[in-house]
Design a protein around this motif. Sequence first.
Motif, mmCIF file in Angstrom:
data_model
loop_
_atom_site.group_PDB
_atom_site.id
_atom_site.type_symbol
_atom_site.label_atom_id
_atom_site.label_comp_id
_atom_site.label_asym_id
_atom_site.label_seq_id
_atom_site.Cartn_x
_atom_site.Cartn_y
_atom_site.Cartn_z
ATOM 1 N N ASN A 125 23.335 66.879 46.800
ATOM 2 C CA ASN A 125 23.022 65.640 47.517
ATOM 3 C C ASN A 125 24.097 65.272 48.550
ATOM 4 O O ASN A 125 24.617 64.150 48.560
ATOM 5 N N PRO A 126 24.437 66.202 49.448
ATOM 6 C CA PRO A 126 25.456 65.895 50.460
ATOM 7 C C PRO A 126 24.964 64.823 51.428
ATOM 8 O O PRO A 126 23.754 64.652 51.621
ATOM 9 N N ARG A 127 25.906 64.120 52.054
ATOM 10 C CA ARG A 127 25.566 63.021 52.967
ATOM 11 C C ARG A 127 26.007 63.288 54.406
ATOM 12 O O ARG A 127 25.368 62.840 55.343
ATOM 13 N N ASN A 128 27.111 63.990 54.571
ATOM 14 C CA ASN A 128 27.711 64.144 55.895
ATOM 15 C C ASN A 128 27.276 65.466 56.526
ATOM 16 O O ASN A 128 27.551 66.540 55.986
ATOM 17 N N LEU A 129 26.600 65.386 57.659
ATOM 18 C CA LEU A 129 26.073 66.575 58.319
ATOM 19 C C LEU A 129 27.186 67.524 58.764
ATOM 20 O O LEU A 129 27.084 68.742 58.595
ATOM 21 N N GLY A 130 28.244 66.960 59.316
ATOM 22 C CA GLY A 130 29.344 67.795 59.788
ATOM 23 C C GLY A 130 30.035 68.523 58.657
ATOM 24 O O GLY A 130 30.409 69.698 58.787
ATOM 25 N N ASN A 131 30.219 67.843 57.521
ATOM 26 C CA ASN A 131 30.837 68.484 56.366
ATOM 27 C C ASN A 131 29.978 69.634 55.846
ATOM 28 O O ASN A 131 30.491 70.688 55.458
ATOM 29 N N ALA A 132 28.666 69.424 55.826
ATOM 30 C CA ALA A 132 27.776 70.496 55.388
ATOM 31 C C ALA A 132 27.910 71.712 56.293
ATOM 32 O O ALA A 132 27.946 72.862 55.826
ATOM 33 N N GLY A 133 28.005 71.485 57.602
ATOM 34 C CA GLY A 133 28.192 72.591 58.528
ATOM 35 C C GLY A 133 29.505 73.309 58.307
ATOM 36 O O GLY A 133 29.568 74.544 58.345
ATOM 37 N N ALA A 134 30.568 72.548 58.045
ATOM 38 C CA ALA A 134 31.870 73.159 57.794
ATOM 39 C C ALA A 134 31.836 74.023 56.544
ATOM 40 O O ALA A 134 32.466 75.091 56.493
ATOM 41 N N VAL A 135 31.092 73.592 55.521
ATOM 42 C CA VAL A 135 30.978 74.377 54.296
ATOM 43 C C VAL A 135 30.244 75.696 54.569
ATOM 44 O O VAL A 135 30.640 76.754 54.067
#
Length: 258
Positions: A125-135
């Motif tokens: 359930n991630p919230r931050n789009l940029g963080n998901a991309g970094a992962v």
Amino acid sequence: MNDPASHAVAGSADPVTVWHRLVGTCVLLDGFHALKHAVRFGAEIPVAVAADRRAALALAGELAPDVRPALDALLTEVPETTDVALVPRPHPTAVAALAVRPPRAANLERLARTPRTTPVVVLDNPRNLGNAGAVIRLAAGFGVTGVVTTGTLDPWHPTVVRGGAGLHFATAVERLAVAELPPGPVFALDPEGDDIRGVRLPDDAVLAFGSERSGLSAELRARADRLLSLPMRPQVSSYNLATSVAMTLYHWSLGGGV
């Protein structure tokens, strides 16, 4: 699912016309590096544009000579005003492209295949789009099998793809329910878990990370085979999501991965 044949484009087709026809069904690649990685990992790219084609090819010659011939064949020069109009947030390199999203069935088959030699990363359930991309960018660097998200965030959202620098095409990226997670022992990161430094992570591990704000969902926590914690100084509340994933994958790699 996208039908690759439906995206075939004649070399003489007007790129702007093609762009407007396909933009609703394709993955947006904004920037040289996103296009570079997509090409490098075999993405199907029906249209690619640059405000300065010569400069883009010079950049390829300097930073990615392995993909320069492909970019030479793909890139069409368009006026800068056109480039800006095609992309919501134009990249400084003034390069943009559309790519065909990999078929979901192929990604699911890759995630489910056993035996597995590299982990799967799960963002619960991630919230931050940029963080998901970094992962996703991290996962590609470590060569993991795939990245799975649960919840409502679309891991193929343009902002996630931008944050991942086009490396979605280097790994299997899909959204699944917790009940649909790939096979393998689930190690979930949680402050109450065992110190990760005392645990060897197997290559077929499913590594789960909660959101920075709310942590693991009750459903994911119940699905976990073991809770693990990262070393952290007292009174420091949490790490950034991508940092947590990086630390965990590095720990996995010390056991023989990568």
